[in-house]
Design a protein around this motif. Structure first.
Motif, PDB file in Angstrom:
ATOM      1  N   PHE A  97      91.960 101.772  33.904  1.00 54.83           N
ATOM      2  CA  PHE A  97      91.436 100.825  32.902  1.00 54.83           C
ATOM      3  C   PHE A  97      90.378 101.455  31.990  1.00 54.83           C
ATOM      4  O   PHE A  97      90.022 100.882  30.960  1.00 54.83           O
ATOM      5  N   LEU A 142     104.772  79.281  43.255  1.00 58.51           N
ATOM      6  CA  LEU A 142     104.495  80.438  42.404  1.00 58.51           C
ATOM      7  C   LEU A 142     105.672  80.652  41.448  1.00 58.51           C
ATOM      8  O   LEU A 142     106.818  80.729  41.896  1.00 58.51           O
ATOM      9  N   ARG A 155     100.488  79.863  39.416  1.00 58.36           N
ATOM     10  CA  ARG A 155     100.533  78.898  40.521  1.00 58.36           C
ATOM     11  C   ARG A 155     100.733  77.502  39.940  1.00 58.36           C
ATOM     12  O   ARG A 155      99.903  77.035  39.159  1.00 58.36           O
ATOM     13  N   ASP A 170      92.615 102.558  38.723  1.00 66.03           N
ATOM     14  CA  ASP A 170      93.177 101.400  38.017  1.00 66.03           C
ATOM     15  C   ASP A 170      93.672 101.799  36.629  1.00 66.03           C
ATOM     16  O   ASP A 170      94.434 101.048  36.001  1.00 66.03           O
ATOM     17  N   LYS A 207      94.969  95.410  49.901  1.00 65.92           N
ATOM     18  CA  LYS A 207      94.755  96.795  49.461  1.00 65.92           C
ATOM     19  C   LYS A 207      94.155  97.616  50.598  1.00 65.92           C
ATOM     20  O   LYS A 207      94.579  98.755  50.848  1.00 65.92           O
ATOM     21  N   GLY A 228     104.851  92.243  41.613  1.00 66.28           N
ATOM     22  CA  GLY A 228     103.595  92.138  42.378  1.00 66.28           C
ATOM     23  C   GLY A 228     103.451  93.201  43.460  1.00 66.28           C
ATOM     24  O   GLY A 228     102.450  93.936  43.473  1.00 66.28           O
ATOM     25  N   PRO A 229     104.416  93.332  44.376  1.00 66.59           N
ATOM     26  CA  PRO A 229     104.254  94.323  45.459  1.00 66.59           C
ATOM     27  C   PRO A 229     104.118  95.757  44.948  1.00 66.59           C
ATOM     28  O   PRO A 229     103.497  96.596  45.612  1.00 66.59           O
ATOM     29  N   ILE A 287     102.330  85.720  37.267  1.00 71.39           N
ATOM     30  CA  ILE A 287     102.122  85.067  38.573  1.00 71.39           C
ATOM     31  C   ILE A 287     101.365  83.780  38.266  1.00 71.39           C
ATOM     32  O   ILE A 287     100.157  83.798  38.036  1.00 71.39           O
ATOM     33  N   LEU A 343      88.038 101.030  42.695  1.00 74.58           N
ATOM     34  CA  LEU A 343      88.658  99.872  42.043  1.00 74.58           C
ATOM     35  C   LEU A 343      87.709  98.690  42.156  1.00 74.58           C
ATOM     36  O   LEU A 343      87.269  98.359  43.260  1.00 74.58           O
ATOM     37  N   VAL A 344      87.348  98.110  41.039  1.00 78.59           N
ATOM     38  CA  VAL A 344      86.565  96.867  41.041  1.00 78.59           C
ATOM     39  C   VAL A 344      87.551  95.743  40.758  1.00 78.59           C
ATOM     40  O   VAL A 344      88.187  95.706  39.685  1.00 78.59           O
ATOM     41  N   GLN A 345      87.704  94.849  41.725  1.00 78.60           N
ATOM     42  CA  GLN A 345      88.702  93.778  41.598  1.00 78.60           C
ATOM     43  C   GLN A 345      88.352  92.848  40.435  1.00 78.60           C
ATOM     44  O   GLN A 345      87.205  92.405  40.305  1.00 78.60           O
ATOM     45  N   LEU A 346      89.318  92.543  39.608  1.00 76.52           N
ATOM     46  CA  LEU A 346      89.146  91.627  38.478  1.00 76.52           C
ATOM     47  C   LEU A 346      89.855  90.312  38.773  1.00 76.52           C
ATOM     48  O   LEU A 346      90.844  90.318  39.508  1.00 76.52           O
ATOM     49  N   TYR A 377      94.122  89.831  47.696  1.00 78.89           N
ATOM     50  CA  TYR A 377      94.581  91.117  47.154  1.00 78.89           C
ATOM     51  C   TYR A 377      93.739  92.269  47.715  1.00 78.89           C
ATOM     52  O   TYR A 377      94.266  93.323  48.048  1.00 78.89           O
ATOM     53  N   THR A 395     102.325  96.706  42.470  1.00 84.30           N
ATOM     54  CA  THR A 395     100.956  96.961  42.002  1.00 84.30           C
ATOM     55  C   THR A 395     100.145  97.700  43.072  1.00 84.30           C
ATOM     56  O   THR A 395      99.474  98.696  42.784  1.00 84.30           O
ATOM     57  N   PRO A 404     107.824  85.262  43.698  1.00 85.97           N
ATOM     58  CA  PRO A 404     107.239  86.543  44.112  1.00 85.97           C
ATOM     59  C   PRO A 404     108.315  87.559  44.502  1.00 85.97           C
ATOM     60  O   PRO A 404     109.500  87.246  44.492  1.00 85.97           O
ATOM     61  N   GLY A 405     107.851  88.760  44.839  1.00 87.91           N
ATOM     62  CA  GLY A 405     108.757  89.774  45.384  1.00 87.91           C
ATOM     63  C   GLY A 405     109.314  90.751  44.368  1.00 87.91           C
ATOM     64  O   GLY A 405     110.212  91.524  44.694  1.00 87.91           O
TER      65      GLY A 405
HETATM   66  N1  LIG Z   1      91.078  95.852  39.468  1.00 88.16           N
HETATM   67  C1  LIG Z   1      92.233  95.154  39.388  1.00 88.16           C
HETATM   68  N2  LIG Z   1      92.198  93.820  39.380  1.00 88.16           N
HETATM   69  C2  LIG Z   1      93.376  93.133  39.295  1.00 88.16           C
HETATM   70  C3  LIG Z   1      94.616  93.817  39.260  1.00 88.16           C
HETATM   71  C4  LIG Z   1      94.613  95.219  39.260  1.00 88.16           C
HETATM   72  O1  LIG Z   1      95.677  95.910  39.180  1.00 88.16           O
HETATM   73  N3  LIG Z   1      93.401  95.860  39.335  1.00 88.16           N
HETATM   74  N4  LIG Z   1      95.822  93.100  39.286  1.00 88.16           N
HETATM   75  C5  LIG Z   1      95.809  91.676  39.572  1.00 88.16           C
HETATM   76  C6  LIG Z   1      95.848  91.306  41.017  1.00 88.16           C
HETATM   77  N5  LIG Z   1      96.562  92.201  41.934  1.00 88.16           N
HETATM   78  C7  LIG Z   1      95.945  93.310  42.356  1.00 88.16           C
HETATM   79  O2  LIG Z   1      94.774  93.484  42.254  1.00 88.16           O
HETATM   80  C8  LIG Z   1      97.805  91.829  42.525  1.00 88.16           C
HETATM   81  C9  LIG Z   1      98.499  90.733  42.078  1.00 88.16           C
HETATM   82  C10 LIG Z   1      99.682  90.329  42.730  1.00 88.16           C
HETATM   83  C11 LIG Z   1     100.176  91.041  43.806  1.00 88.16           C
HETATM   84  C12 LIG Z   1     101.373  90.580  44.571  1.00 88.16           C
HETATM   85  O3  LIG Z   1     101.863  91.288  45.426  1.00 88.16           O
HETATM   86  N6  LIG Z   1     101.857  89.360  44.303  1.00 88.16           N
HETATM   87  C13 LIG Z   1     102.907  88.759  45.076  1.00 88.16           C
HETATM   88  C14 LIG Z   1     102.585  87.285  45.227  1.00 88.16           C
HETATM   89  C15 LIG Z   1     101.326  87.104  46.021  1.00 88.16           C
HETATM   90  C16 LIG Z   1     100.824  85.685  46.025  1.00 88.16           C
HETATM   91  O4  LIG Z   1     101.437  84.842  46.674  1.00 88.16           O
HETATM   92  O5  LIG Z   1      99.766  85.452  45.405  1.00 88.16           O
HETATM   93  C17 LIG Z   1     104.245  88.901  44.372  1.00 88.16           C
HETATM   94  O6  LIG Z   1     104.276  88.866  43.151  1.00 88.16           O
HETATM   95  O7  LIG Z   1     105.233  89.013  45.090  1.00 88.16           O
HETATM   96  C18 LIG Z   1      99.477  92.142  44.242  1.00 88.16           C
HETATM   97  C19 LIG Z   1      98.321  92.532  43.612  1.00 88.16           C
HETATM   98  C20 LIG Z   1      94.555  91.047  38.980  1.00 88.16           C
HETATM   99  N7  LIG Z   1      93.367  91.772  39.292  1.00 88.16           N
END
Ligand SMILES: Nc1nc2c(c(=O)[nH]1)N[C@@H](CN(C=O)c1ccc(C(=O)N[C@@H](CCC(=O)O)C(=O)O)cc1)CN2
Length: 291
Positions: A123, A239, A234, A121, A54, A263-264, A232, A96-99, A50, A266, A259-260
């Motif tokens: 948050f 997925l 697994r 974010d 980004k 997620g995209p 999402i 943004l700090v990834q979670l 991710y 976000t 997917p699709g």
């Molecule tokens: N600081 C943050 N951390 C996290 C966030 C966030 O918004 N801010 N969200 C999620 C993870 N995330 C972005 O960070 C994210 C999740 C999913 C997708 C995406 O495009 N998913 C695809 C499938 C991808 C795959 O195969 O894994 C889809 O749904 O089509 C994008 C971003 C948690 N952490």
């Protein structure tokens, strides 16, 4: 009924293109690029993917990307010191700090350290409060992306019955606040709601963000409902979302795939929020509703 598939990939590409145009206009007016700093702690494989996406999307939209990778065992104080430096850096509009973060780091402390003006974010409790009270702030990317998909699909949401399944700070609560702001009638449910199927049966809009694979069944849905699947998960078969897609698609009028779908959106909304932050931070006029 066979549901229309809501194409989140196409909607995200469209939003990214509009952000790209607005980013070029920002650079011409402000004399610098809008900038996003992303911090990854540790090596969680999904988070690494991710964060890479980004960074790529930020650069493709004509903005500056600053990536910071820290070891999984970094001290919380060192992460906070990095956030302090990014807060003070004039080239950084969004942080943004990834979670998720490793267990020894308190997420709430880190989130609260980001200045609300750079919290793209959405948050930070100040931004959560601003959303809840109808003030200008930043809205979390995933629920804002869901709202955009819903408005494109349904137009005006006034008076629609909506059920949000899930009550997280990141998706469920802000999603409910956004739908309320859009004049929908909103129920917040969760995995322990009594008669969840009964609530879902009355809903024109169902947003599933409960984190349980294929939890929402097609037979719960009101025929013609619009279904937004935030999950999402697994599994051995690949997925899957929080909605049992095949049974839901035979009852709903429209549904997001996984997917699709959501997620995209976000990452596209993250770019949008970063550009909005840049215009606000540089005090340059901008029609935020154009994105
Ligand atoms: N600081 C943050 N951390 C996290 C966030 C966030 O918004 N801010 N969200 C999620 C993870 N995330 C972005 O960070 C994210 C999740 C999913 C997708 C995406 O495009 N998913 C695809 C499938 C991808 C795959 O195969 O894994 C889809 O749904 O089509 C994008 C971003 C948690 N952490």
């Amino acid at each position: 009924m066979t549901a229309r598939i809501i194409d989140g990939k196409a909607a995200a590409a469209d939003l990214r293109a509009r952000v790209g145009d607005a980013a070029a206009a920002f650079e011409a007016k402000a004399g610098r690029k809008a900038g996003l700093a992303v911090v990854l702690v540790g090596e969680d494989p999904a988070s690494a993917v991710y964060v890479r996406s980004k960074g790529k999307a930020t650069v493709a939209a004509g903005m500056a990307s600053f990536e910071h990778r820290l070891d999984a065992d970094v001290a919380e104080a060192d992460l906070l010191a990095l956030v302090d430096r990014l807060n003070a850096d004039p080239a950084v509009d969004g942080i943004l700090v990834q979670l998720p973060l490793p267990k020894h780091i308190r997420e709430s402390v880190v989130i609260e350290r980001i200045v609300p003006e750079k919290d793209v974010d959405g948050f930070h409790p100040v931004n959560a409060g601003r959303l809840a009270t109808g003030l200008e702030g930043f809205v979390p990317c995933t629920p804002l992306g869901c709202l955009m998909l819903l408005k494109t699909e349904l137009g005006d949401l006034t008076g629609k019955d909506a059920v949000v399944i899930g009550r997280s700070n990141i998706v469920g609560k802000p999603m409910a606040a956004l739908l309320t702001r859009a004049s929908a009638t909103v129920t917040i449910a969760h995995s322990r709601t009594k008669d969840l199927a009964g609530h879902v049966a009355r809903a024109d809009i169902v947003v599933a963000a409960v984190g349980i694979a294929q939890f929402v069944k097609g037979e719960w849905l009101k025929p013609g409902a619009t279904v937004i699947d935030v999950g999402i998960n697994r599994t051995d078969t690949g997925l899957v979302g929080d909605v049992d897609f095949d049974s839901a698609a035979s009852v709903a009028a429209a549904i997001t795939p996984v997917p699709g779908g959501v997620g995209p959106m976000t990452i596209a909304v993250l770019l949008r929020n970063t550009l909005v932050a840049a215009y606000r931070n540089a005090d340059v006029a901008f029609d935020e509703d154009s994105l």
